[in-house]
Write an enzyme that holds these catalytic residues in place. Structure first.
Site, mmCIF file in Angstrom:
data_model
loop_
_atom_site.group_PDB
_atom_site.id
_atom_site.type_symbol
_atom_site.label_atom_id
_atom_site.label_comp_id
_atom_site.label_asym_id
_atom_site.label_seq_id
_atom_site.Cartn_x
_atom_site.Cartn_y
_atom_site.Cartn_z
ATOM 1 N N HIS A 155 0.825 -1.206 0.000
ATOM 2 C CA HIS A 155 0.000 0.000 0.000
ATOM 3 C C HIS A 155 0.859 1.256 0.000
ATOM 4 C CE1 HIS A 155 -4.138 -1.412 0.540
ATOM 5 N NE2 HIS A 155 -3.664 -2.381 1.305
ATOM 6 N N ASP A 394 -1.840 -10.606 -19.913
ATOM 7 C CA ASP A 394 -1.427 -11.767 -20.710
ATOM 8 C C ASP A 394 0.083 -11.924 -20.609
ATOM 9 O OD1 ASP A 394 -0.828 -13.663 -22.590
ATOM 10 O OD2 ASP A 394 -1.729 -12.602 -24.288
#
Length: 448
Positions: A155, A394
């Protein structure tokens, strides 16, 4: 059941700068934890015949040359006040290799359950902070020969747009695609000595309200929670938008209709209050974050890497929330968003810089133990992914069939996620106390 086979530490493929990198005020208040996400891929010839772990390791080492801060570690700052420093020391990113007895189809609609959390590396946050990697990865191969990539990004290091930029470039390198778009790493880019015309109102950073009659939220924290993954169609979303916008004078051209986020968030807010059976005078707050990249003047560079989110709050009483229209709730959400301007963002950042202790906003203390504000009953925290480029990771074996959050919820935590099919529908991941989940589900669909 998941069985771990090996752990590989991946370092940048080329020498990278060794430095202590500046972290701005927006980074400093973020949790010393990771945002967990999961990607699922079905088996195909490229995946079956290829070396998936080798592809991930090689491409990660190359992308870490561009995103070299992610290969570093945090340390507590001598400045104190729970502040941290980023040491770009190239210590690397772990990739855990695992196998599972399950098949991809066994995860159904991919509700973020503990079974999905097992596919994302876990972290012991009581470990010394300088031993905790900033990115964690797990490749799990299933009995059907499909795989998942479980990912956690610190974070402190990145918000949603930045983390997705990292994944996108990583995937492009893995499959040999162009062009590669490097991140903009200067976190001082928005800082200025320009005097502010007005100061930031810190009221939005006050702790959320507790239930009337309870001195604190400790009893609410102890209650068991459940998770639901609810689908809402494009037609249902438009119905909510139309209901919410009915109060607006659209024909006169004096306003614009409520957005899909505003309408759906208002609906969820009202349904949680109804399901929780609040007394009419119960204060309730809806917390979310707004991206201020394009709110600043000038706007941040397109590929700014870091945190550029400001906390936003809408408040009401449960009685008024439920006795008024959905449009009234949407109006409160819009009013909160419209307060995010260049002036208020700069005031917010200056206010955070001046805080004696930034740790108050984190869910864990400096030793990794739970603490901090509680956004559960009677409150709600909504994370919208509707504007993010979530899909298309991908790595050379085709695009994912699912991408979503891991099972790291608390009562009131909610994700609004656009459908993977691109049909205009949303998926809503929400964690609520078990005793309230049934009533919420009923309201969620019956009151559309």
């Amino acid at each position: 059941m998941v069985t771990f086979k090996a752990t590989h530490i991946v370092k940048p493929a080329e020498p990278t700068p060794e430095e202590i990198t500046y972290l701005n005020a927006c980074d400093q208040i973020k949790d010393i934890t990771h945002t967990p996400t999961i990607y699922f891929y079905r088996n195909n010839d490229k995946l079956d015949n290829g070396d998936a772990i080798g592809v991930l390791r090689d491409s990660l080492s190359k992308v870490l040359v561009l995103f070299y801060p992610l290969a570093g570690r945090l340390k507590w700052s001598a400045e104190g006040g729970s502040r941290v420093e980023l040491h770009c020391n190239g210590r690397g990113v772990p990739i855990h290799e695992a196998v599972s007895e399950a098949a991809v189809e066994d995860f159904g609609d991919f509700t973020p359950t503990p079974e999905i959390q097992a596919l994302i590396p876990s972290v012991d946050y009581t470990t010394p902070i300088d031993e905790i990697p900033l990115v964690i990865v797990q490749l799990t191969r299933f009995k059907c020969s499909g795989v998942s990539i479980g990912l956690g990004v610190s974070h402190v290091m990145a918000d949603g747009p930045s983390a997705l930029h990292f994944v996108d470039e990583w995937a492009k390198i893995a499959r040999g695609a162009e062009p590669i778009i490097p991140p903009f790493l200067d976190r001082k880019v928005w800082e200025t000595d320009k005097p502010l015309a007005s100061r930031f109102d810190p009221a939005v950073l006050r702790p959320p309200p507790s239930l009337i009659g309870e001195e604190d939220n400790m009893e609410q924290r102890k209650k068991p929670i459940a998770v639901a993954f609810l689908h809402i169609t494009k037609i249902q979303i438009e119905k909510l938008r139309n209901k919410a916008s009915k109060d607006l004078n659209l024909e006169a051209g004096n306003s614009r209709g409520y957005s899909r986020f505003e309408a759906v968030a208002a609906h969820i807010w009202r349904c949680t209050s109804k399901a929780r059976r609040h007394v009419e005078e119960q204060p309730t707050s809806l917390h979310f974050v707004a991206d201020f990249r394009n709110k600043l003047q000038p706007p941040l560079p397109k590929n700014f890497f870091g945190n550029a989110l400001i906390r936003v709050e809408a408040t009401d009483s449960s009685g008024d929330l439920l006795s008024s229209t959905i449009g009234a709730a949407a109006r409160k959400i819009r009013a909160a968003v419209e307060k995010v301007t260049d002036e208020t963002v700069r005031g917010y950042l200056d206010f955070l810089k001046g805080l004696p202790d930034v740790g108050r906003f984190r869910s864990l203390d400096n030793n990794g133990r739970p603490k901090g504000d509680f956004y559960g009953n009677p409150n709600l925290a909504i994370i919208s992914w509707t504007a993010l480029p979530l899909y298309g990771a991908d790595f050379g074996w085709g695009k994912e069939i699912h991408m979503g959050p891991g099972s790291m919820g608390f009562d009131g935590k909610t994700f609004i996620i656009p459908s993977h099919d691109g049909d205009g529908s949303f998926n809503i991941a929400i964690w609520l106390q078990e005793e309230n989940m049934g009533a919420f589900k009923k309201c969620f669909y019956d009151d559309i």
